[in-house]
Enzyme design. Structure first.
Site, PDB file in Angstrom:
ATOM      1  N   HIS A 144       0.886   3.595   0.407  1.00 42.76           N
ATOM      2  CA  HIS A 144       0.209   2.671  -0.671  1.00 42.76           C
ATOM      3  C   HIS A 144       1.166   2.608  -1.771  1.00 42.76           C
ATOM      4  O   HIS A 144       1.470   1.655  -2.381  1.00 42.76           O
ATOM      5  CB  HIS A 144      -1.202   3.215  -1.170  1.00 42.76           C
ATOM      6  CG  HIS A 144      -2.300   3.252   0.043  1.00 42.76           C
ATOM      7  ND1 HIS A 144      -2.669   4.338   0.489  1.00 42.76           N
ATOM      8  CD2 HIS A 144      -2.857   2.032   0.671  1.00 42.76           C
ATOM      9  CE1 HIS A 144      -3.493   3.920   1.612  1.00 42.76           C
ATOM     10  NE2 HIS A 144      -3.795   2.668   1.812  1.00 42.76           N
ATOM     11  N   LEU A 146      -5.378   7.067  -1.374  1.00 40.03           N
ATOM     12  CA  LEU A 146      -3.941   6.379  -1.503  1.00 40.03           C
ATOM     13  C   LEU A 146      -3.250   7.583  -0.953  1.00 40.03           C
ATOM     14  O   LEU A 146      -3.013   8.786  -1.425  1.00 40.03           O
ATOM     15  CB  LEU A 146      -3.823   6.202  -2.601  1.00 40.03           C
ATOM     16  CG  LEU A 146      -4.667   4.962  -3.398  1.00 40.03           C
ATOM     17  CD1 LEU A 146      -4.024   4.585  -5.096  1.00 40.03           C
ATOM     18  CD2 LEU A 146      -4.520   3.717  -2.471  1.00 40.03           C
ATOM     19  N   GLU A 180       3.028  -3.567   6.551  1.00 39.91           N
ATOM     20  CA  GLU A 180       3.407  -4.196   7.927  1.00 39.91           C
ATOM     21  C   GLU A 180       2.320  -3.286   8.877  1.00 39.91           C
ATOM     22  O   GLU A 180       2.401  -3.710  10.177  1.00 39.91           O
ATOM     23  CB  GLU A 180       4.615  -4.239   8.161  1.00 39.91           C
ATOM     24  CG  GLU A 180       5.387  -5.240   7.511  1.00 39.91           C
ATOM     25  CD  GLU A 180       6.717  -5.513   7.636  1.00 39.91           C
ATOM     26  OE1 GLU A 180       7.252  -4.780   8.605  1.00 39.91           O
ATOM     27  OE2 GLU A 180       7.587  -6.473   7.507  1.00 39.91           O
ATOM     28  N   ARG A 189      -6.779   7.402   7.647  1.00 35.28           N
ATOM     29  CA  ARG A 189      -7.467   8.003   8.449  1.00 35.28           C
ATOM     30  C   ARG A 189      -6.680   9.394   9.143  1.00 35.28           C
ATOM     31  O   ARG A 189      -7.580   9.984   9.943  1.00 35.28           O
ATOM     32  CB  ARG A 189      -7.967   6.934   9.401  1.00 35.28           C
ATOM     33  CG  ARG A 189      -8.797   5.829   9.007  1.00 35.28           C
ATOM     34  CD  ARG A 189      -9.099   5.135  10.127  1.00 35.28           C
ATOM     35  NE  ARG A 189     -10.500   4.112   9.751  1.00 35.28           N
ATOM     36  CZ  ARG A 189     -10.250   3.067   9.231  1.00 35.28           C
ATOM     37  NH1 ARG A 189      -9.192   2.496   9.064  1.00 35.28           N
ATOM     38  NH2 ARG A 189     -11.484   2.412   8.871  1.00 35.28           N
TER      39      ARG A 189
END
Length: 283
Positions: free
Chosen positions: A41, A37, A153, A192
């Protein structure tokens, strides 16, 4: 001082929690994640809190949405740190199931979509990805029976896939999209991003720059096809291996050539080294 966030690992425990809170007249918000996280998040947790009295966060690295050559084995798993982060935003419960809890022996069902899941964007490069996403999200929505679920989004095609499956399968949970959270230099926050080398991290914000410039030019009336071609070329010149850099209808993801055709979303996916970055922007 923030309180520890309770953790459950079984569907039975999750449903018992939801039943207990509902019996008190409380609404339940759900934030599905794969862990690792970051502030993006946590902004989803805060968005869910605006919709519901209780917020449940799922932490599950879903093997079914990774292709055979993708990073499932090395995807960061940081449960202890994640729970600390969730305590900081006062999440009410973490659901951290095992793979066997979600996909027990003999599991034989897959949710497959057309529509936004076959738009020729991420699905073109990750053919089984959205089947895996749709399957696990359908299970999580069914397991939690939440009033509202919040998704970022940044994964715009995924958001439309989830909205469509909720409509098509008559799932009562309201699906809410929350804005992309960005680093100070514009890079969309992602678990990532930790894979980027120092040099790659310095170049990564060019993806946001290219989208912003394309949106500016399209709003100024420039030809959409030309703008997107030049944006693609600019990213390649900056060292990106571009999967797609596209203008699409914001509600259907159909290709769009003129502003008069409807609301527009610009979507991009590109690789720097071994790291794949995605981003999008309204135009």
């Amino acid at each position: 001082m923030s309180k520890d966030v309770p953790v459950v690992a079984t569907v039975e425990e999750l449903r018992a929690y939801v039943r207990a809170r509902r019996s008190l007249g409380e609404r339940i918000g759900l934030v599905p994640t794969m862990g690792a996280l970051h502030a993006g998040h946590l902004s989803l947790v805060e968005a869910a809190r605006r919709e519901a009295e209780r917020v449940v966060v799922t932490i599950f690295v879903n093997p079914k949405q990774f292709g055979p050559s993708e990073d499932f084995a090395r995807y960061p798993r940081t449960l202890a740190a994640d729970l600390g982060s969730l305590a900081g935003v006062a999440a009410d419960l973490a659901f951290a199931p095992s793979v066997e809890e979600i996909y027990p022996p003999g599991f034989a069902t897959t949710v497959t979509q057309q529509g936004p899941a076959t738009a020729g964007l991420d699905d073109r490069f990750r053919p089984s990805h959205f089947d895996g996403v749709a399957t696990v999200v359908t299970k999580l929505l069914n397991q939690a029976q939440a009033d509202v679920a919040v998704f970022g989004e940044k994964d715009y095609q995924q958001l439309l896939v989830i909205r469509r499956l909720a409509r098509d399968l008559d799932i009562g949970t309201k699906i809410v999209g929350a804005p992309t959270l960005r680093e100070a230099d514009g890079l969309a926050m992602s678990s990532r991003n930790v894979y980027l080398s120092q040099d790659e991290r310095a170049r990564a914000p060019q993806l946001h720059v290219a989208l912003s410039e394309a949106a500016r030019r399209i709003l100024a009336g420039d030809d959409i096809g030309k703008v997107m071609d030049e944006g693609r070329a600019a990213l390649a010149a900056a060292g990106f291996d571009v999967d797609y850099f596209e203008a699409r209808h914001a509600e259907t993801l159909a290709p769009i050539a003129r502003r008069e055709e409807g609301p527009m979303r610009l979507l991009a996916a590109a690789r720097l080294g071994a790291t794949r970055l995605i981003d999008n922007m309204a135009a």
